[in-house]
Design a protein around this motif. Structure first.
Motif: not given
Length: 966
Positions: A443-468
């Protein structure tokens, strides 16, 4: 034209005799400040009245209110415009109440009037809409208008205190309704239609007063205490920017509405309880505060995000907000609710005005003014929607940026903090995983900015924060290409989430729809097939990618750092399938080098091809072959010394530029070049490369010669024309235009280039850059015994013991990031080095770059920058580094490595970069012509652009005549 309030008609209704005074009660304050949110009802049932005014008891003996005796009441003033100075009163002013002029007759007390019964006013038959009491201008209304004004004016004497308390906000909210300020007999006389209209108008007063009160609470409870907090909640260096970012222009909006509220209250005091119109006041003020609202609404998502960030990272700010929430005036509402009040105010005001319009008669003046106000508000609300969406997208963009986690060691500057950066589209997509997991998908989160395309892998931390995690290097839109978007769907197995253990072991089938994207410089290695859950999501991605790439290209073309200017396209040709067999086409071969020069007041261009060296006047398509050297390796023009140095095969020779120009113009035969020929290197030297440049105040030529066992570096100083003429020619002393500089130096056998630095020179080889510091003076005396002079030359010697290797990886064993950097550099080819600032340099490899300090040690935590293409050569211009590959030219910032511009072409190669940064930058690539004469070779010049600045304003006329005292 807006009608004057003094000429507006008023309905006339007589209060019947026997009307009883209302019962005075004091209900508790309600909880809903906006009455129109409660299904639009603003008046209570007809059998329940709670009044705050004691109306007079009507009888045959009472002629006027007992308190009205001996009162000298001024005549009724006209309604003031919100543009007039006296209308700009502060919020909640002390009302100055005046009686209506209908209360007095020639300045005396009101005359006794007969109170007619209800049957004298209300018709016995149900009235039609045209004959309703709210139909202004009818004959029945005109005949009784003065009587109605007299009765309402008498009632208003007792409403002064209640009106004052209402405007001051001292009445319970559930009783702040128009029908509770008017006796039931008056409501019955007006009819349901007018009662609804007056109730809606009264709600405008209520909502505007509450709105201004909330804006003032923002200032009194949040803003001022935050600014003056001791100890400080936010550091002094950030408090100003924070307040500006979060509270934006609330002060200007508050000032506008304080002025409008003053005008509304003045109208209410003047015309209560029967308000003719408010549309003129709202229209006047709406035209003034629209621009302020537009700025605030578009910025509101950013303000809330700034508040959220500060709340998250600053415990003092969190405690401050909690303390503010305990203030009873804010009634447990959050600061976000207050900051959102201007965003929702105009839509709510529009709803109130629409209610007023629905119950306004067609012949009323508001029938013309209200549609105008509603149109302005509707258009404005629609116009702010794109701004809100853009700001919300910016907030999402920041959220993604804050959670990004890059690969260790790599320096990636995507220019994320530029104001123009936006998040265009993002969604979860699937990718077939290379690893053998239970279902073969990731599973990937694909993000399209106005200058770059990013392929990200989301990880949820114990404190609720999300690392991509950035699972693949971001793809610049300049390199992004679209593959197939219409392939048939595939089936993906998914584990069931419902039911018990047995059901969790079963699999569900889901159709997924593929599409392919790839990197233009690595079509096979960086090719991505992504799977969308539905056809519509795949189409959204296609449309978003097409639009983003198109917009990016337009922006890049309109804001180029380096622009292309064509020098020639068509003279130089290479073979192609279109050339017929046994053709007589003149094929020059691929252009390998080019160098501009001047002679005799004309500008020339020398071009090295596979078939020889051609020279022609710049701007003309006529070139003549002047030297028949096949496949010249490189050539350099020394304009100040009138020398043209060329390396072909294993020889390094020099010719006169002036003679070269005359031969090109057919003013001299080609054989005349032999007379000016000088050998820079001995005839027996096997020259493998050379480089010319400036060293201190000298112009030097370094060349490497290869022997059986070693490669030796030689230095030759270019001699000026004046010095050459003063020296007699000696056949055994070598060329007059060049003389040896120092002693030869052995260098690595795989050395391939020389780089001139400020105080040293660097030799490029597989071990890196070997810098040579010529600090050791060696005095070499050559005594020439002539009758007129003795010449003594002092030169530098290249000192081998002063050399160092850059980058310096001596601390690799104790530094893991440095070890990783060394591994990457060992597999790359070093191209050169450029200075970043006074204490830092950038070492350039074909696939990456790394920063070193002035001692040659890796800095910036041994980080590195990966180019998008594999570079073959580079050029340095100002703060930019240009990397040349076969299909692309990357323009990057030297200090950050940020990709600034991409120039695309075919068979791209650097032809000339010169000795200094001021020299012409020439590039060769495949031309636009392809016919029976072959494929053309195009030569373009890259021109560094400058930023367009605003023109200097002309001098004012008054300033011109100041010195003349005029």
């Amino acid at each position: 034209m807006r009608p004057s309030t003094s000429t507006r008609p008023h309905p006339h209704v007589n209060i019947p005799q026997g009307a009883l005074p209302p019962i005075i009660v004091s209900p508790a304050r309600g909880s809903t400040p906006y009455q129109f949110e409660s299904n639009g009802e603003t008046h209570g049932p007809s059998n329940s009245y709670n009044h705050f005014y004691a109306f007079p008891q009507a009888s045959s003996h009472s002629t006027s209110h007992p308190n009205s005796a001996n009162l000298n009441v001024p005549t009724r003033p006209r309604a003031t415009s919100s543009y007039e100075p006296d209308s700009a009163v502060i919020a909640f002013p002390e009302p100055q109440l005046h009686r209506s002029s209908s209360q007095l007759i020639n300045g005396h007390e009101p005359r006794p009037t007969h109170r007619t019964s209800k049957s004298e006013v209300v018709p016995l038959e149900p009235p039609s809409p045209q004959s309703s009491v709210t139909s202004f201008g009818t004959s029945s209304i005109e005949s009784d208008e003065s009587g109605l004004q007299d009765d309402f004016a008498t009632l208003s004497l007792d409403s002064e205190e209640g009106l004052r308390r209402f405007q001051a906000g001292k009445i319970p909210e559930r009783d702040e309704q128009w029908y509770k300020f008017v006796p039931p007999e008056a409501r019955d006389a007006l009819g349901k239609h007018e009662v609804e209209r007056q109730s809606a108008i009264f709600e405008v007063f209520t909502s505007e007063r509450d709105y201004v009160n909330d804006l003032e609470l923002i200032r009194d409870v949040f803003l001022d205490p935050l600014r003056n907090a001791q100890p400080e909640v936010i550091p002094n260096e950030r408090i100003k920017g924070f307040i500006s970012e979060v509270f934006w222009n609330l002060g200007s909006i508050r000032a506008h509405h304080q002025r409008m509220l003053g005008s509304l209250f003045a109208r209410q005091r003047e015309q209560h309880p029967l308000i003719s119109s408010l549309a003129d006041i709202i229209l006047d003020n709406a035209l003034l505060f629209m621009s302020e609202y537009e700025s605030y609404i578009k910025h509101s998502p950013l303000a809330l995000e700034r508040h959220r960030k500060e709340l998250k990272r600053n415990p003092h700010y969190e405690s401050f907000i909690q303390q503010c929430s305990q203030d009873p005036r804010i009634r447990k509402r959050d600061i976000k609710t207050f900051l959102s009040r201007p965003v929702t105010r105009l839509p709510r005001l529009k709803l109130l005005l629409e209610r007023i319009q629905n119950v306004t008669d067609l012949e009323h003046p508001d029938a013309e003014t209200l549609p105008l106000v509603l149109t302005i508000l509707s258009d404005f609300i629609k116009s702010t929607e794109p701004g809100i969406l853009a700001a919300e997208s910016k907030v999402k963009f920041w959220g993604v940026c804050e959670s990004l986690v890059y690969s260790r060691g790599e320096i990636i500057d995507m220019d994320l903090y530029d104001d123009s950066r936006t998040l265009i589209y993002s969604s979860p997509l699937a990718r077939k995983s290379r690893s053998e997991n239970w279902n073969g998908w990731s599973e990937l989160l694909v993000v399209l900015f106005d200058n770059y395309l990013l392929l990200l892998k989301e990880e949820k931390r114990s404190n609720g924060a999300i690392r991509r995690l950035v699972v693949s290097r971001p793809v610049p839109l300049e390199y992004l290409r679209l593959g197939s978007f219409n392939d048939p769907p595939d089936t993906r197995r998914e584990r069931s989430e419902d039911g018990g253990i047995l059901q969790s072991l079963s699999y569900a089938r889901q159709d997924v729809y593929p599409f392919t994207i790839y990197h233009a410089a690595a079509k096979l290695k960086r090719r991505y097939t992504l799977w969308a859950p539905t056809v519509s999501v795949r189409k959204k991605w296609h449309d978003a990618l097409v639009d983003a790439i198109g917009v990016r290209k337009v922006r890049q073309d309109s804001n180029m750092w380096f622009a292309q200017q064509q020098v020639n396209d068509g003279v130089f040709r290479v073979a192609s399938p279109r050339v017929p067999y046994n053709s007589t086409a003149k094929l020059t071969g691929q252009v390998t080098f080019a160098a501009p020069f001047s002679s005799g007041g004309k500008n020339f261009l020398s071009v090295g091809c596979a078939s020889g060296i051609y020279v022609g006047v710049r701007g003309q398509n006529s070139f003549r072959k002047v030297l028949t050297f096949s496949n010249p390796t490189s050539m350099v023009v020394l304009q100040d010394f009138n020398k043209f140095v060329v390396h072909y095969e294993s020889a390094l020779v020099s010719y006169s530029l002036d003679v070269l120009a005359r031969v090109a113009l057919e003013q001299a035969p080609a054989q005349s070049l032999d007379a000016s020929k000088e050998r820079v290197a001995p005839s027996d030297a096997n020259v493998i490369f050379f480089k010319a440049g400036q060293y201190a105040d000298r112009t030097l030529i370094f060349y490497a010669s290869k022997s059986l066992f070693q490669v030796t570096l030689h230095a030759m100083e270019v001699v000026g024309v004046s010095e050459t003429n003063a020296t007699p020619r000696r056949s055994h002393a070598g060329p007059l235009g060049f003389r040896s500089f120092g002693s030869p130096l052995n260098i690595p056998r795989d050395a391939h280039d020389i780089i001139f630095l400020m105080k040293t020179v660097a030799v490029c080889s597989s071990v890196g850059l070997m810098t040579v510091n010529p600090t050791k003076f060696v005095q070499l005396s050559y005594n020439y015994h002539f009758n007129f002079s003795i010449l003594t030359a002092y030169v530098y010697s290249l000192s081998a013991d002063a050399s160092t290797v850059v980058p310096d990886f001596s601390q690799t064993n104790s530094n893991l990031p440095m070890h990783s950097l060394k591994t990457r550099c060992d597999d790359a080819k070093v191209l050169g080095i450029v200075r970043t600032n006074n204490s830092e340099l950038l070492v350039i490899y074909d696939g990456l770059g790394c920063y070193v300090d002035k001692y040659g040690r890796p800095c910036r935590s041994s980080g590195y920058i990966r180019w998008e293409t594999k570079a073959k050569s580079y050029a340095h211009r100002g703060g930019h580094l240009l990397l040349f590959s076969s299909e692309f030219i990357e323009v990057r910032s030297i200090s950050t490595g940020r990709l600034e511009q991409v120039i695309e072409g075919s068979a791209v190669r650097l032809l000339h970069s010169g000795i200094t940064e001021k020299d012409m930058l020439l590039v060769g690539m495949k031309g636009s012509q392809d016919d029976k004469n072959g494929t053309s070779e195009k030569i373009v010049e890259l021109l560094q652009t400058s930023e367009i600045t605003a023109p200097t304003p002309p001098m004012a006329i008054d300033a011109i005549w100041d010195e003349w005292d005029m």
